[in-house]
Design a protein around this motif. Sequence first.
Motif, PDB file in Angstrom:
ATOM      1  N   THR A 178      -0.710   4.925  -8.541  1.00 58.59           N
ATOM      2  CA  THR A 178      -0.933   3.777  -7.663  1.00 58.59           C
ATOM      3  C   THR A 178      -0.516   2.475  -8.332  1.00 58.59           C
ATOM      4  O   THR A 178       0.116   1.613  -7.710  1.00 58.59           O
ATOM      5  CB  THR A 178      -2.403   3.714  -7.233  1.00 58.59           C
ATOM      6  N   ILE A 208      -8.406  -1.721  -6.272  1.00 59.96           N
ATOM      7  CA  ILE A 208      -7.678  -1.375  -5.047  1.00 59.96           C
ATOM      8  C   ILE A 208      -8.696  -0.995  -3.985  1.00 59.96           C
ATOM      9  O   ILE A 208      -9.870  -0.758  -4.285  1.00 59.96           O
ATOM     10  CB  ILE A 208      -6.689  -0.205  -5.263  1.00 59.96           C
ATOM     11  N   HIS A 211      -3.946   3.676  -0.255  1.00 62.70           N
ATOM     12  CA  HIS A 211      -4.386   2.783  -1.317  1.00 62.70           C
ATOM     13  C   HIS A 211      -3.778   1.404  -1.075  1.00 62.70           C
ATOM     14  O   HIS A 211      -2.553   1.253  -1.097  1.00 62.70           O
ATOM     15  CB  HIS A 211      -3.961   3.310  -2.692  1.00 62.70           C
ATOM     16  N   TYR A 212      -4.644   0.418  -0.831  1.00 59.23           N
ATOM     17  CA  TYR A 212      -4.214  -0.954  -0.591  1.00 59.23           C
ATOM     18  C   TYR A 212      -4.402  -1.796  -1.847  1.00 59.23           C
ATOM     19  O   TYR A 212      -5.398  -1.636  -2.572  1.00 59.23           O
ATOM     20  CB  TYR A 212      -5.062  -1.597   0.521  1.00 59.23           C
ATOM     21  N   ARG A 213      -3.464  -2.696  -2.081  1.00 59.89           N
ATOM     22  CA  ARG A 213      -3.673  -3.682  -3.147  1.00 59.89           C
ATOM     23  C   ARG A 213      -4.901  -4.516  -2.838  1.00 59.89           C
ATOM     24  O   ARG A 213      -5.018  -5.098  -1.756  1.00 59.89           O
ATOM     25  CB  ARG A 213      -2.452  -4.594  -3.271  1.00 59.89           C
ATOM     26  N   ALA A 245      -7.098   1.376  -9.862  1.00 62.95           N
ATOM     27  CA  ALA A 245      -5.765   1.948  -9.690  1.00 62.95           C
ATOM     28  C   ALA A 245      -5.484   2.997 -10.759  1.00 62.95           C
ATOM     29  O   ALA A 245      -5.594   2.727 -11.958  1.00 62.95           O
ATOM     30  CB  ALA A 245      -4.718   0.846  -9.748  1.00 62.95           C
ATOM     31  N   ASN A 280       0.833  -1.195   0.000  1.00 61.41           N
ATOM     32  CA  ASN A 280       0.000   0.000   0.000  1.00 61.41           C
ATOM     33  C   ASN A 280       0.867   1.244   0.000  1.00 61.41           C
ATOM     34  O   ASN A 280       2.045   1.196   0.358  1.00 61.41           O
ATOM     35  CB  ASN A 280      -0.959   0.001   1.202  1.00 61.41           C
ATOM     36  N   HIS A 317      -9.491   1.872  -1.292  1.00 58.45           N
ATOM     37  CA  HIS A 317      -9.179   3.273  -0.969  1.00 58.45           C
ATOM     38  C   HIS A 317      -9.672   3.541   0.452  1.00 58.45           C
ATOM     39  O   HIS A 317     -10.867   3.477   0.732  1.00 58.45           O
ATOM     40  CB  HIS A 317      -9.875   4.201  -1.965  1.00 58.45           C
ATOM     41  N   TYR A 318      -8.728   3.825   1.353  1.00 55.95           N
ATOM     42  CA  TYR A 318      -9.023   4.004   2.779  1.00 55.95           C
ATOM     43  C   TYR A 318      -8.753   5.452   3.175  1.00 55.95           C
ATOM     44  O   TYR A 318      -7.703   6.025   2.817  1.00 55.95           O
ATOM     45  CB  TYR A 318      -8.149   3.058   3.596  1.00 55.95           C
ATOM     46  N   ARG A 361     -11.945   1.125  -5.580  1.00 53.56           N
ATOM     47  CA  ARG A 361     -11.610   2.012  -6.688  1.00 53.56           C
ATOM     48  C   ARG A 361     -10.749   1.243  -7.686  1.00 53.56           C
ATOM     49  O   ARG A 361     -10.367   0.096  -7.452  1.00 53.56           O
ATOM     50  CB  ARG A 361     -10.868   3.256  -6.207  1.00 53.56           C
TER      51      ARG A 361
END
Length: 249
Positions: free
Chosen positions: A201, A213, A234-236, A197, A149, A215-216, A195
Amino acid sequence: MTSFAPDSIVLNRKLPLWYQVSQSLRASILGRSPRDPLRLPTEEQLAGHYGVSVLTMRQALKELEDEGLITRHRRRGTFIEPDALRGAPVRLLGSVDAIVAQQSGMKAQLLGHGTGPVPPELAEFFPDLAETATYHRLRCDEKTGEPTNHAHNYVRPEVAARIDVDDLARWPMTKVLRDVVGMDISRITDTVEARLADPETARLLEVPLLSPILHYTGITYDTAGRVLDVAVIHYRGDRFSFTVTLDAT
């Protein structure tokens, strides 16, 4: 043999004690230095450290054992697993220690920091500011080196002036704000959405353009109700899931 020394916490009596203790100990384990001992104190010593019963401590340790972070050996004691997989699901269960735990255990690279205008989409959180301090970090799995991330943090300038960027390479922002800077954090509000990428990202996380991805956005408040930090991460999508548990009591 010297034992590993976990951090201390102030327990919230509205949340399950075993859960708070397990999350605090998990964060301590994942944020430890490679030079720290692997042996944990005894159940009785840990119970005294956290101010809980041995039964509560035993339940907290079972949670960590089930996750594979520790192993327990009769007569020998309890030990941290040095090669335990750390890319565990992100769990949002209602305590600041849970947020620290979910962010811990990853190698962080500071990609840049400075000051800049408050982004329009975050203006509601900083109504009294024209600029914030900004930090951009890439987090990777310590075992594989794989990017997991990347995070942008927007922090009040007067708070950021007390942050040592070297601490951000070892610890998550929440821990630095609370335990190093000494801010009184009252709550963190989390929002997670799916979301696709964007080019930046996709490049940083080494995934195809427009791949899924997570989105946090995390908003950290102090006890006066001010926003201290807004984290945009942004997490995988193939490495993380979010679990929310609501206590019915």
